[in-house]
Design a protein around this motif. Structure first.
Motif, PDB file in Angstrom:
ATOM      1  N   ARG A  36       0.813  -1.223   0.000  1.00  0.00           N
ATOM      2  CA  ARG A  36       0.000   0.000   0.000  1.00  0.00           C
ATOM      3  C   ARG A  36       0.840   1.264   0.000  1.00  0.00           C
ATOM      4  N   SER A  37       1.953   1.250   0.717  1.00  0.00           N
ATOM      5  CA  SER A  37       2.744   2.469   0.886  1.00  0.00           C
ATOM      6  C   SER A  37       3.824   2.629  -0.175  1.00  0.00           C
ATOM      7  N   GLY A  38       4.264   1.521  -0.762  1.00  0.00           N
ATOM      8  CA  GLY A  38       5.379   1.584  -1.697  1.00  0.00           C
ATOM      9  C   GLY A  38       6.734   1.581  -1.013  1.00  0.00           C
ATOM     10  N   TYR A  39       6.743   1.512   0.327  1.00  0.00           N
ATOM     11  CA  TYR A  39       7.983   1.463   1.109  1.00  0.00           C
ATOM     12  C   TYR A  39       8.163   0.055   1.652  1.00  0.00           C
ATOM     13  N   GLU A  40       9.338  -0.511   1.445  1.00  0.00           N
ATOM     14  CA  GLU A  40       9.578  -1.884   1.889  1.00  0.00           C
ATOM     15  C   GLU A  40      10.312  -1.972   3.222  1.00  0.00           C
ATOM     16  N   ASP A  41      10.570  -0.834   3.871  1.00  0.00           N
ATOM     17  CA  ASP A  41      11.266  -0.832   5.163  1.00  0.00           C
ATOM     18  C   ASP A  41      10.605  -1.786   6.156  1.00  0.00           C
ATOM     19  N   ILE A  42       9.287  -1.802   6.160  1.00  0.00           N
ATOM     20  CA  ILE A  42       8.523  -2.570   7.136  1.00  0.00           C
ATOM     21  C   ILE A  42       8.772  -4.075   7.013  1.00  0.00           C
ATOM     22  N   LEU A  43       9.299  -4.518   5.884  1.00  0.00           N
ATOM     23  CA  LEU A  43       9.567  -5.940   5.690  1.00  0.00           C
ATOM     24  C   LEU A  43      10.796  -6.414   6.471  1.00  0.00           C
ATOM     25  N   ASP A  44      11.629  -5.481   6.903  1.00  0.00           N
ATOM     26  CA  ASP A  44      12.838  -5.835   7.640  1.00  0.00           C
ATOM     27  C   ASP A  44      12.456  -6.304   9.050  1.00  0.00           C
ATOM     28  N   PRO A  45      12.809  -7.542   9.415  1.00  0.00           N
ATOM     29  CA  PRO A  45      12.415  -8.070  10.723  1.00  0.00           C
ATOM     30  C   PRO A  45      13.084  -7.377  11.900  1.00  0.00           C
ATOM     31  N   ILE A  46      13.999  -6.429  11.619  1.00  0.00           N
ATOM     32  CA  ILE A  46      14.584  -5.659  12.718  1.00  0.00           C
ATOM     33  C   ILE A  46      13.492  -4.840  13.424  1.00  0.00           C
ATOM     34  N   TYR A  47      12.428  -4.524  12.699  1.00  0.00           N
ATOM     35  CA  TYR A  47      11.291  -3.815  13.281  1.00  0.00           C
ATOM     36  C   TYR A  47      10.360  -4.840  13.898  1.00  0.00           C
ATOM     37  N   ARG A  48      10.290  -4.854  15.225  1.00  0.00           N
ATOM     38  CA  ARG A  48       9.485  -5.838  15.944  1.00  0.00           C
ATOM     39  C   ARG A  48       8.030  -5.396  15.974  1.00  0.00           C
ATOM     40  N   ALA A  49       7.143  -6.366  15.995  1.00  0.00           N
ATOM     41  CA  ALA A  49       5.706  -6.087  16.069  1.00  0.00           C
ATOM     42  C   ALA A  49       5.203  -6.391  17.470  1.00  0.00           C
ATOM     43  N   ALA A  50       4.310  -5.539  17.945  1.00  0.00           N
ATOM     44  CA  ALA A  50       3.635  -5.757  19.224  1.00  0.00           C
ATOM     45  C   ALA A  50       2.141  -5.679  18.971  1.00  0.00           C
ATOM     46  N   VAL A  51       1.400  -6.585  19.575  1.00  0.00           N
ATOM     47  CA  VAL A  51      -0.058  -6.567  19.490  1.00  0.00           C
ATOM     48  C   VAL A  51      -0.578  -6.413  20.913  1.00  0.00           C
ATOM     49  N   ASN A  52      -1.345  -5.353  21.112  1.00  0.00           N
ATOM     50  CA  ASN A  52      -1.888  -5.045  22.441  1.00  0.00           C
ATOM     51  C   ASN A  52      -0.775  -5.017  23.489  1.00  0.00           C
ATOM     52  N   ASN A  53       0.336  -4.353  23.135  1.00  0.00           N
ATOM     53  CA  ASN A  53       1.480  -4.122  24.024  1.00  0.00           C
ATOM     54  C   ASN A  53       2.298  -5.371  24.348  1.00  0.00           C
ATOM     55  N   VAL A  54       2.184  -6.417  23.551  1.00  0.00           N
ATOM     56  CA  VAL A  54       2.965  -7.639  23.744  1.00  0.00           C
ATOM     57  C   VAL A  54       3.710  -7.941  22.444  1.00  0.00           C
ATOM     58  N   ILE A  55       5.042  -8.119  22.533  1.00  0.00           N
ATOM     59  CA  ILE A  55       5.827  -8.479  21.351  1.00  0.00           C
ATOM     60  C   ILE A  55       5.354  -9.842  20.857  1.00  0.00           C
ATOM     61  N   VAL A  56       5.120  -9.948  19.539  1.00  0.00           N
ATOM     62  CA  VAL A  56       4.596 -11.190  18.960  1.00  0.00           C
ATOM     63  C   VAL A  56       5.502 -11.667  17.825  1.00  0.00           C
ATOM     64  N   THR A  57       5.296 -12.915  17.421  1.00  0.00           N
ATOM     65  CA  THR A  57       6.053 -13.500  16.317  1.00  0.00           C
ATOM     66  C   THR A  57       5.359 -13.190  14.991  1.00  0.00           C
ATOM     67  N   GLU A  58       6.063 -13.469  13.918  1.00  0.00           N
ATOM     68  CA  GLU A  58       5.552 -13.184  12.575  1.00  0.00           C
ATOM     69  C   GLU A  58       4.296 -13.983  12.228  1.00  0.00           C
ATOM     70  N   ASP A  59       4.086 -15.123  12.884  1.00  0.00           N
ATOM     71  CA  ASP A  59       2.914 -15.941  12.559  1.00  0.00           C
ATOM     72  C   ASP A  59       1.697 -15.613  13.425  1.00  0.00           C
ATOM     73  N   HIS A  60       1.820 -14.613  14.304  1.00  0.00           N
ATOM     74  CA  HIS A  60       0.682 -14.184  15.122  1.00  0.00           C
ATOM     75  C   HIS A  60      -0.382 -13.560  14.225  1.00  0.00           C
ATOM     76  N   HIS A  61      -1.641 -13.934  14.421  1.00  0.00           N
ATOM     77  CA  HIS A  61      -2.735 -13.387  13.618  1.00  0.00           C
ATOM     78  C   HIS A  61      -3.443 -12.254  14.356  1.00  0.00           C
ATOM     79  N   VAL A  62      -3.668 -11.175  13.629  1.00  0.00           N
ATOM     80  CA  VAL A  62      -4.317  -9.988  14.169  1.00  0.00           C
ATOM     81  C   VAL A  62      -5.827 -10.211  14.190  1.00  0.00           C
ATOM     82  N   ARG A  63      -6.440  -9.816  15.290  1.00  0.00           N
ATOM     83  CA  ARG A  63      -7.899  -9.903  15.405  1.00  0.00           C
ATOM     84  C   ARG A  63      -8.502  -8.504  15.355  1.00  0.00           C
ATOM     85  N   GLU A  64      -9.742  -8.430  14.982  1.00  0.00           N
ATOM     86  CA  GLU A  64     -10.432  -7.147  14.952  1.00  0.00           C
ATOM     87  C   GLU A  64     -10.354  -6.504  16.330  1.00  0.00           C
TER      88      GLU A  64
END
Length: 77
Positions: A36-64
């Motif tokens: 959507r953005s045209g920027y691929e920076d977000i694909l770098d796994p150095i940027y960690r993801a958190a869901v509801n303030n908890v660090i999660v793995t790449e296979d974690h599924h986002v809920r509504e």
């Protein structure tokens, strides 16, 4: 969805992502953001993801209603 640290210079601090993100894994969400953005920076796994303030793995599924944040690595002393 929030972006913190260096990644926020590309995506801003906070964006609204439609409910289409619900059901996606973090890896799939990263690819969708890059597409959507045209920027691929977000694909770098150095940027960690958190869901509801908890660090999660790449296979974690986002809920509504989940809050997803991407965090840049921190450094300092």
């Amino acid at each position: 969805m929030g972006f913190y640290g260096r990644i926020s210079t590309t995506y801003g601090n906070d964006i609204d992502v439609p409910a289409v993100s619900a059901g996606l894994s973090i890896a799939e969400l990263r690819r969708e953001l890059a597409r959507r953005s045209g920027y691929e920076d977000i694909l770098d796994p150095i940027y960690r993801a958190a869901v509801n303030n908890v660090i999660v793995t790449e296979d974690h599924h986002v809920r509504e209603g989940d809050r997803v944040d991407f965090l840049s690595p921190l450094s300092g002393g």
